[in-house]
Design a protein around this motif. Sequence first.
Motif, short mmCIF file in Angstrom:
data_model
loop_
_atom_site.label_atom_id
_atom_site.label_comp_id
_atom_site.label_asym_id
_atom_site.label_seq_id
_atom_site.Cartn_x
_atom_site.Cartn_y
_atom_site.Cartn_z
N SER B 5 0.84 -1.19 0.00
CA SER B 5 0.00 0.00 0.00
C SER B 5 0.87 1.25 0.00
N GLN B 6 0.60 2.18 -0.91
CA GLN B 6 1.37 3.42 -0.96
C GLN B 6 0.43 4.62 -0.84
N ASP B 24 3.59 0.87 2.82
CA ASP B 24 3.26 -0.16 3.81
C ASP B 24 3.39 -1.51 3.11
N PRO B 25 4.42 -2.29 3.43
CA PRO B 25 4.66 -3.53 2.66
C PRO B 25 3.68 -4.63 3.03
N LEU B 91 7.57 3.98 -6.97
CA LEU B 91 6.99 2.67 -6.69
C LEU B 91 7.73 2.00 -5.55
N CYS B 92 6.98 1.35 -4.71
CA CYS B 92 7.53 0.58 -3.59
C CYS B 92 7.23 -0.89 -3.84
N ASP B 107 0.86 0.43 -6.02
CA ASP B 107 0.36 1.21 -7.16
C ASP B 107 1.18 2.46 -7.43
N GLY B 108 2.02 2.83 -6.49
CA GLY B 108 2.89 3.98 -6.71
C GLY B 108 2.28 5.30 -6.27
N THR B 109 3.15 6.30 -6.14
CA THR B 109 2.75 7.69 -5.92
C THR B 109 3.20 8.48 -7.13
N ARG B 110 2.25 9.15 -7.77
CA ARG B 110 2.60 10.01 -8.91
C ARG B 110 2.92 11.39 -8.36
#
Lengths: 113, 114
Positions: B5-6, B24-25, B91-92, B107-110
């Motif tokens: 979760s990002q 949050d992995p 991306l995490c 899903d990443g943070t843009r």
Amino acid sequence: EDKVVQSPLSLVVHEGDTVTLNCSYEVTNFRSLLWYKQEKKAPTFLFMLTSSGIEKKSGRLSSILDKKELFSILNITATQTGDSAVYLCAVERGGGSQGNLIFGKGTKLSVKP
Amino acid sequence: GAGVSQSPSNKVTEKGKDVELRCDPISGHTALYWYRQSLGQGLEFLIYFQGNSAPDKSGLPSDRFSAERTGGSVSTLTIQRTQQEDSAVYLCASSSRSGNQPQHFGDGTRLSIL
């Protein structure tokens, strides 16, 4: 310098066609090669390959690794519009760089109805 | 949770501001990775954490970038004094251990820097 090269960069096919995506690499201390599918957001895991010549298969998708010639292919048979995505190839290194992935730039696949 | 979760999913900020991105992995995953994906470029490795070991920071592009992982779980990537070239999707990913286990991505943070 370590690198991963994918070809083609983009590909347009029609439903029902079979496609082959290519990934070549030059990496010191190779550990594994991975394929991911990226649609809108998160890359989703497809395959992890560590040994040469052993095909991994999941439904219409399959992949194989050649560690002598340093490449892998991803095959998709009977393509569907839902297969449209960017397909990413990545190589995991061992040793001091263990765990982090080097990615190719991806192949953008478009499947037309 | 079921996946990585990002947050936030999108962030727009002015040049020169600091930003914090959160990851949050997957529960139980000991390895956590940050990557950056710029338009037209492949994913670029930034930093990785494995358990309590010192992080591998070899991919961080400048000293404006830093990351922490508290309690072996949640990670925060901080970019100070943002520049326009920092605009990208961050991306995490996490995996159950480092090496020979597939990484699963959020899903990443843009991030957009005006």
